[in-house]
Design a protein around this motif. Structure first.
Motif, short mmCIF file in Angstrom:
data_model
loop_
_atom_site.label_atom_id
_atom_site.label_comp_id
_atom_site.label_asym_id
_atom_site.label_seq_id
_atom_site.Cartn_x
_atom_site.Cartn_y
_atom_site.Cartn_z
N PHE A 296 86.22 11.77 61.04
CA PHE A 296 85.99 13.13 60.56
C PHE A 296 86.79 13.37 59.28
CE2 PHE A 296 84.55 17.39 61.12
CZ PHE A 296 85.53 18.19 60.56
N ARG B 119 77.45 12.53 49.40
CA ARG B 119 77.98 13.62 50.20
C ARG B 119 77.21 13.77 51.50
NH1 ARG B 119 77.73 18.53 46.73
NH2 ARG B 119 76.90 17.23 45.08
N THR C 183 83.64 20.91 66.54
CA THR C 183 84.88 20.28 66.99
C THR C 183 85.67 21.22 67.89
OG1 THR C 183 84.93 19.32 64.78
CG2 THR C 183 86.83 18.92 66.20
N LEU D 18 74.02 24.37 51.78
CA LEU D 18 73.82 23.45 52.90
C LEU D 18 75.07 22.63 53.19
CD1 LEU D 18 71.91 22.29 54.98
CD2 LEU D 18 71.12 20.66 53.28
N VAL E 135 82.78 13.55 65.05
CA VAL E 135 82.81 14.61 66.06
C VAL E 135 82.13 14.14 67.33
CG1 VAL E 135 82.08 16.95 66.58
CG2 VAL E 135 82.84 16.39 64.30
N PHE E 136 81.01 13.45 67.19
CA PHE E 136 80.30 12.97 68.39
C PHE E 136 81.17 11.99 69.17
CE2 PHE E 136 77.19 15.50 66.94
CZ PHE E 136 76.29 15.02 66.01
N LEU F 21 70.11 26.18 58.55
CA LEU F 21 69.07 25.35 57.95
C LEU F 21 67.91 26.20 57.44
CD1 LEU F 21 68.96 22.26 60.33
CD2 LEU F 21 70.08 22.50 58.13
N TYR G 182 76.39 27.18 68.79
CA TYR G 182 76.42 26.15 67.74
C TYR G 182 75.02 25.80 67.29
CZ TYR G 182 76.40 21.58 65.65
OH TYR G 182 76.13 20.52 64.82
N GLU H 220 73.43 26.48 63.58
CA GLU H 220 72.88 25.44 62.72
C GLU H 220 71.46 25.77 62.32
OE1 GLU H 220 75.03 21.60 62.11
OE2 GLU H 220 73.98 23.19 61.03
N LEU I 92 85.29 14.06 55.65
CA LEU I 92 85.61 15.32 55.00
C LEU I 92 86.10 15.08 53.58
CD1 LEU I 92 85.89 18.36 55.33
CD2 LEU I 92 88.19 18.00 56.18
N LEU J 3 80.33 21.78 61.57
CA LEU J 3 81.03 20.66 62.20
C LEU J 3 82.41 21.09 62.67
CD1 LEU J 3 79.87 17.69 60.01
CD2 LEU J 3 79.46 18.05 62.44
N LEU K 263 77.20 22.97 56.54
CA LEU K 263 77.30 21.89 57.51
C LEU K 263 78.75 21.60 57.86
CD1 LEU K 263 74.53 19.42 56.36
CD2 LEU K 263 74.64 20.70 58.47
N LEU K 264 79.60 21.61 56.85
CA LEU K 264 81.02 21.40 57.14
C LEU K 264 81.53 22.46 58.09
CD1 LEU K 264 82.59 20.34 53.74
CD2 LEU K 264 82.27 18.99 55.80
N LEU L 149 74.99 13.55 45.35
CA LEU L 149 74.53 14.27 46.53
C LEU L 149 74.33 13.32 47.70
CD1 LEU L 149 73.57 16.79 47.93
CD2 LEU L 149 71.32 16.41 46.94
N ILE M 63 78.85 13.58 55.18
CA ILE M 63 78.75 14.58 56.25
C ILE M 63 78.28 13.92 57.53
CG2 ILE M 63 77.47 16.60 57.00
CD1 ILE M 63 77.66 17.72 54.31
N ALA N 22 69.26 18.25 59.71
CA ALA N 22 70.01 18.69 58.53
C ALA N 22 69.95 17.65 57.43
CB ALA N 22 71.45 19.00 58.92
N CYS O 167 81.20 12.46 59.13
CA CYS O 167 81.93 13.53 59.84
C CYS O 167 81.31 13.77 61.19
CB CYS O 167 81.85 14.84 59.07
SG CYS O 167 82.97 15.02 57.72
N GLY O 168 79.98 13.92 61.16
CA GLY O 168 79.29 14.20 62.40
C GLY O 168 79.51 13.10 63.42
N ALA P 225 68.53 17.99 53.69
CA ALA P 225 69.36 17.70 52.52
C ALA P 225 68.68 16.68 51.62
CB ALA P 225 70.72 17.21 52.98
N VAL Q 78 70.30 17.72 65.69
CA VAL Q 78 70.59 18.70 64.64
C VAL Q 78 71.01 17.99 63.37
CG1 VAL Q 78 72.16 20.53 63.98
CG2 VAL Q 78 71.23 20.50 66.27
N THR R 102 83.23 14.11 51.38
CA THR R 102 82.35 15.23 51.05
C THR R 102 82.91 16.04 49.91
OG1 THR R 102 81.98 15.41 53.43
CG2 THR R 102 81.03 17.11 52.01
#
Lengths: 485, 500, 96
Positions: free
Chosen positions: C16, C32, A172, A160, C43-44, A138, A130, A134, C20, A168, A164-165, C29, C36, C79, C39-40, C83, C75, C23
């Motif tokens: 999430f 979005r 998951t 990007l 997940v965390f 990037l 993972y 990533e 989603l 993710l 990223l989606l 932008l 994201i 990212a 979303c992250g 962005a 990460v 996004t």
């Protein structure tokens, strides 16, 4: 315990840092690191041919808590291809980017991308994958944005977001796997995995993320614009290496780790998506007006072919026949890597000379740039799948196995894809051999054309005639001489 | 590596290496390029001579290279491959000389001769192929090598003609590939064996074999210009005369016909194929092509197009001979492979000469050329008479054997009307040309062309090749009974095929 | 009654999904990028709830998912930075 495996990861990283700190010497740092990585990959390849699999537990911590690096035939051959393609593209980049500042920006990002790629190929642990995925994404986005134009930036942003989606989703899936089986090491997982709903969901999530990253239809939409606007060496890496890495991961997960949880239906779904990619990508390539767009859509199609291998592989009983098909798959991936990067580098030369890459106005290219035209022709032969390229052998094997497994649906798909590829490649060549001055005055040959030429020769001659070596590397214990089926 | 291992490979390399070297030559290196060309051709001729002698004495020559487990590239010399290889080699030498003269001062000669050599390499590889896989490899390679030759002039018509050619041949190649792959799945590696190997395999379903045969014949029939797959051939006439000569006498069309012969004799086996009923299909297609080609030729005014349709018709004699069961028909078909090649190349050389020297492209412009260019027209006459089937030119021999073979096999009594009919049609479209050429009134001024300042009617490099090949056609007919003649060689092939 | 970690886990899934949707549907932008990140975060949160799987049995929380989350946050930050930098470049190029 084999420290050799750390080198392809560490060397480019060092190079990247050096290039960042000493921008004036960026070229040297970059090329030096690329050559060193290539040599390391060569050693790894030779070792793998002899011993089957190499392993390194990083820091001495056993897998479970620690992270393992592993190299088997598949990863070693892809590693070798990456280092060679990266070296050639890097060499080309030194002539492509005329200003030193651009080169100073380019090298650290490029080497980071290479680091991530090599780490991905050698990773034996899902979470490590993972992270490297990533990092790869990037770096690739940043490189794609190097073009600087508004279109390039927009394409990079889309890449990007979508990437990223995908990551993710992959993450998951990784989480669910950990929840279910308590380990992330791939070899240990392979022993514990069961066919149950949680596994299917996790695998679906991970595969979905990877499909986005490998630009499989219908998740391919980010690829053409990213390619068309990126600098030529970056496009070469994107098509030949980055999307290939995502496909490699799909292969690893499906064939090595989760093979018990698979069904013929799911594989068939991948195959159908691949088939759509072949037809759609080839058709769009035929209609493309610009050379780089043509190449980008061609990549979409070729990725489709790679995914076509999967259902046929799963339908073939493990044994000699399956090994043969697997070797063909690797051969196809390798040949595409070389031929597509050669094609992009050649397109870059044309773009530089002519200021544009509109196909209809390529008249006179064969006179002005004979070496580059030859490169495009050689790469085109490999893209179509005509002898003596490696792609021809791989397609022969795919068709043989598909018929033997009773999966007739793929045969017309391959036939149509091949004919369309013939149409679009020869459309380009037809214009190139035609009259006109679209490309400017003659140039006998230039240093810039040499890397592309070498890559194209590997794709069409070396991998075609020396293909037996691929099987020797990829299939443990196989003896390519005198085996008849 | 002994001679028996390396001879086929050496024959291949003798045109491949000079070809690759010629690509790198600058346009002005005329002497070096000519030297390379002729050197390669001569070396090849010598090596082929060695091979002829060896195969006659049952020496085995084979080169094998493993490309993948279970997939071997095999070059193997048997009597049939020697027949085709010697034809290709001899005619390559002659056409090279002709091309050097024809393309004098044309642009892109290095490119032309480079691809020319690759084309011959592909043809020779195809001839020497020892299994179906190798045949397919060189078949596709031939497509690649010939495309640039058809497109050579670079004009929009040339590009268009080349594109049509490519579309047909790639599609045909795909059909052939699918058929070969399918067969491989069912029957394993397909080394060519005299007498065929499929007959002995009882576990194969006859209907599957019939479908595979159809696929293979469609794939091969594109290059062999079987109706209705022949559409590319008249379009490909945009190529320069040496290319048309090579394509129609030696390389592409013969490759298709040769492939058909291989499939019927050395894969299926002629008796097994007959029992499957597929030979009837092949025979019907051949017969239709023979008549159709001749009929279309009647209406063509453009000389090269008329010769193109004549080729469509004549090459199918080979397929016809293959389709009739019996050694005499086999002999007729095989020997026509050689005879038609020599005769047709003569005609195309002559057509090229008329265009080059006088600007004459159409039959209606050919009045009186015989007086202006007697040597060329003499060659043309011999070739045309051979096509019609008039002794002692070689064409008569092939038609005679085909007729005998048809009569002998009884089930093919419909063949004789086809043979007679097509000979009449041949006469109908060739004799008027001959009459015009010798007895017509020349016009006051010829349409164009480059007038050659010199004693001979045209540049010597353009004059001697057609006279030579015409002489060969005559000799092949007169001395058909001599040892090492094409006829004797064809008899040898038939003997070895049927005795197994 | 659902145990705590399952509630957190489901919240993560919910986040999430919301992220989603945003996004895919948001135009700007910046929105979005934020989506994201949401979303992250979801997940965390799922990962953390996995760490606490044996809470009812008084088991020690698993350190591995914590490590994974920390890495993931790093990460995500990188990212997001990329962005945002791209977004600013885009804004500048529009103003030119």
């Amino acid at each position: 315990m084999n420290n050799l495996l750390a080198l392809p990861v560490v060397l480019p990283l060092l190079g990247s840092l050096l290039a960042l700190v000493w921008p004036r010497r960026a070229d040297w740092a970059g090329l030096g690191a690329s050559v060193a990585a290539f040599v390391a990959a060569g050693h790894i390849g030779a070792e793998v041919m002899r011993n089957a699999t190499l392993e390194l537990a990083v820091g001495g911590w056993a897998p479970g808590l620690g992270i393992a690096l592993r190299a088997d035939g598949l990863s070693a051959s892809l590693l070798l291809m990456s280092t060679l393609v990266a070296l050639a593209a890097g060499l080309y980049a030194t002539t492509y980017f005329a200003e030193a500042q651009k080169r100073a920006d380019f090298w650290p990002l490029w080497l980071l991308m290479i680091t991530a790629l090599h780490a991905l190929l050698l990773s034996g642990d899902l979470f490590n994958i993972y992270v490297t995925l990533e990092l790869l994404g990037l770096a690739a986005v940043a490189l794609a944005a190097l073009g600087g134009s508004r279109a390039a930036l927009q394409a990079a942003v889309r890449y990007l977001t979508v990437g990223l989606l995908g990551s993710l989703a992959f993450l998951t899936g990784v989480g669910l796997i950990y929840a279910g089986y308590g380990t992330l090491d791939m070899v240990m997982l392979a022993g514990r995995v069961d066919a149950e709903p949680a596994t299917w969901v996790a695998l679906a999530l991970m595969t979905a993320g990877l499909l986005i990253k490998s630009a499989l239809f219908p998740m391919h939409f980010w690829l053409p614009s990213a390619h068309a606007n990126a600098p030529a060496p970056v496009s070469a890496a994107l098509s030949a290496l980055v999307v290939k890495a995502a496909f490699y991961l799909v292969l690893r997960l499906w064939l090595d780790v989760f093979d018990v949880a698979l069904s013929q239906a799911s594989a068939g779904l991948l195959g159908l998506l691949g088939a759509s990619a072949v037809i759609w990508g080839s058709w769009q390539a035929y209609r493309a007006e610009r050379l780089k767009l043509l190449a980008a859509y061609s990549t979409v199609a070729q990725i489709g072919y790679l995914f076509l291998f999967i259902p046929v592989l799963l339908a073939t009983e493990p044994g000699e026949a399956r090994d043969l098909l697997f070797g063909a798959l690797v051969l196809f991936a390798l040949t595409h890597g070389f031929s597509k990067s050669a094609f992009f580098l050649g397109a870059g030369v044309i773009l530089h000379r002519a200021g544009h890459d509109r196909i209809a106005e390529l008249g006179g290219t064969s006179r002005a740039l004979p070496v580059t035209t030859f490169v495009l022709a050689l790469a085109g032969i490999a893209l179509i799948g005509l002898p003596p390229s490696g792609t021809f052998l791989a397609k022969w094997q795919l068709m043989t196995s598909a018929i033997a497994a009773g999966q007739w649906l793929w045969i017309p798909v391959i036939a149509i894809g091949t004919l369309l590829a013939g149409a679009y490649v020869f459309r380009v060549l037809g214009h190139a051999f035609g009259p006109g001055e679209g490309v400017g005055p003659s140039l006998a040959w230039a240093r810039a054309e040499l890397p592309a030429l070498l890559l194209a020769l590997v794709a069409t001659a070396v991998l075609g005639l020396g293909a037996a070596q691929v099987w020797t590397m990829v299939v443990p214990g196989s003896n390519a001489e005198g085996v008849s089926l | 590596m002994s001679l028996s291992n390396s001879l086929p490979l050496l024959i291949l390399l003798s045109s491949l290496l000079p070809g690759l070297a010629i690509f790198l030559l600058r346009e002005e290196s005329f002497r070096l390029r000519t030297a390379l060309n002729l050197f390669g051709a001569s070396v090849k001729l010598i090596l082929v001579g060695v091979m002829i002698w060896g195969v006659f004495h049952e020496q085995v020559y084979e080169t094998r290279w493993t490309l993948a487990p279970g997939l071997d590239l095999v070059l193997h010399a048997d009597a049939l491959s020697v027949l085709f290889v010697s034809l290709s080699t001899l005619l390559w030498l002659v056409t090279t000389v002709y091309a050097i003269g024809y393309l004098e001062d044309s642009p892109h000669r290095s490119r032309f001769f480079g691809f020319f050599s690759l084309c011959v390499t592909a043809t020779v590889g195809l001839a020497l192929a020892g299994n179906l896989f190798t045949f397919v490899v060189f078949y596709e390679f031939l497509t690649l090598a010939t495309y640039p030759l058809v497109a050579h002039k670079g004009t929009p018509e040339a590009i268009r003609g080349a594109r049509i050619y490519l579309a047909y041949t790639l599609a045909g190649g795909m059909a052939l590939l699918i058929g070969a792959v399918w067969l491989r799945t069912l029957a394993g590696p397909l080394d060519f064996v005299q007498g065929g190997i499929l007959g002995g395999m009882d576990h194969l379903d006859p209907w599957t074999l019939r479908w595979i045969f159809l696929l293979l014949i469609v794939g091969l029939g594109v290059k062999a210009a079987l109706v209705p797959l022949h559409g590319w051939l008249p379009q490909a006439m945009v190529a320069p005369a040496p290319v048309s000569a090579l394509l129609h006498a030696v390389a592409v069309v013969k490759a298709g016909a040769f492939g058909i012969v291989r499939v019927v004799y050395d894969v299926y086996g002629v008796e097994f194929a007959a029992s499957l009923g597929v030979l009837a299909l092949l025979g019907a297609a051949a017969a239709v092509t023979i008549i159709y080609g001749s009929v279309k030729a009647l209406s063509q005014d453009n000389l090269k197009k008329r010769l193109a349709y004549s080729t469509v018709s004549q090459v199918s004699y080979i397929a016809l001979g293959t389709a009739i069961l019996g050694p005499l028909a086999t002999v007729g078909g095989m020997v026509h492979l050689v005879h038609q090649g020599v005769m047709k190349i003569t005609l195309f050389f002559a057509a090229g000469n008329y265009a080059e020297a006088l600007g004459v492209h159409r039959v209606s412009e050919m009045d009186g050329v015989g007086r202006r260019m007697p040597g060329t027209t003499l060659a043309f006459t011999i070739g045309a008479l051979g096509m019609i089937g008039i002794p002692p030119v070689a064409g008569f021999v092939s038609k005679w054997y085909l007729g005998l073979g048809a009569a002998e096999s009884g089930a093919a009594l419909w063949v004789l009307p086809v043979l007679v009919g097509s000979s009449l049609l041949n006469a109908a479209y060739f004799l008027p040309i001959l009459y015009r050429a010798w007895f017509g009134q020349p016009p006051a001024k010829w349409p164009g062309g480059h007038t050659h300042a010199g004693r001979w009617e045209i540049n010597q490099a353009l004059l001697w090749p057609p006279l030579l090949t015409a002489g060969l056609a005559l000799a092949a007919g007169l001395f058909a009974a001599a040892p090492y003649s094409p006829l004797e060689w064809a008899r040898l092939i038939a003997e070895r095929e049927y005795s197994l | 009654m659902l145990s705590a970690e399952i509630i957190y886990g489901l919240t993560g899934v919910g986040l999430f999904t919301l992220g989603l949707r945003a996004t895919l549907l948001q135009a700007s932008l910046l929105a979005r990028i934020l989506a994201i990140n949401v979303c992250g975060a979801g997940v965390f949160l799922m990962f953390v709830s996995i760490a606490y799987q044996g809470l009812a049995q008084m088991q020690v929380p698993d350190p591995v998912p914590h490590a994974l989350v920390l890495t993931g946050i790093v990460v995500a930050v990188s990212a997001t930075a990329l962005a945002l930098a791209l977004g600013r470049r885009l804004r500048e190029s529009k103003d030119e």
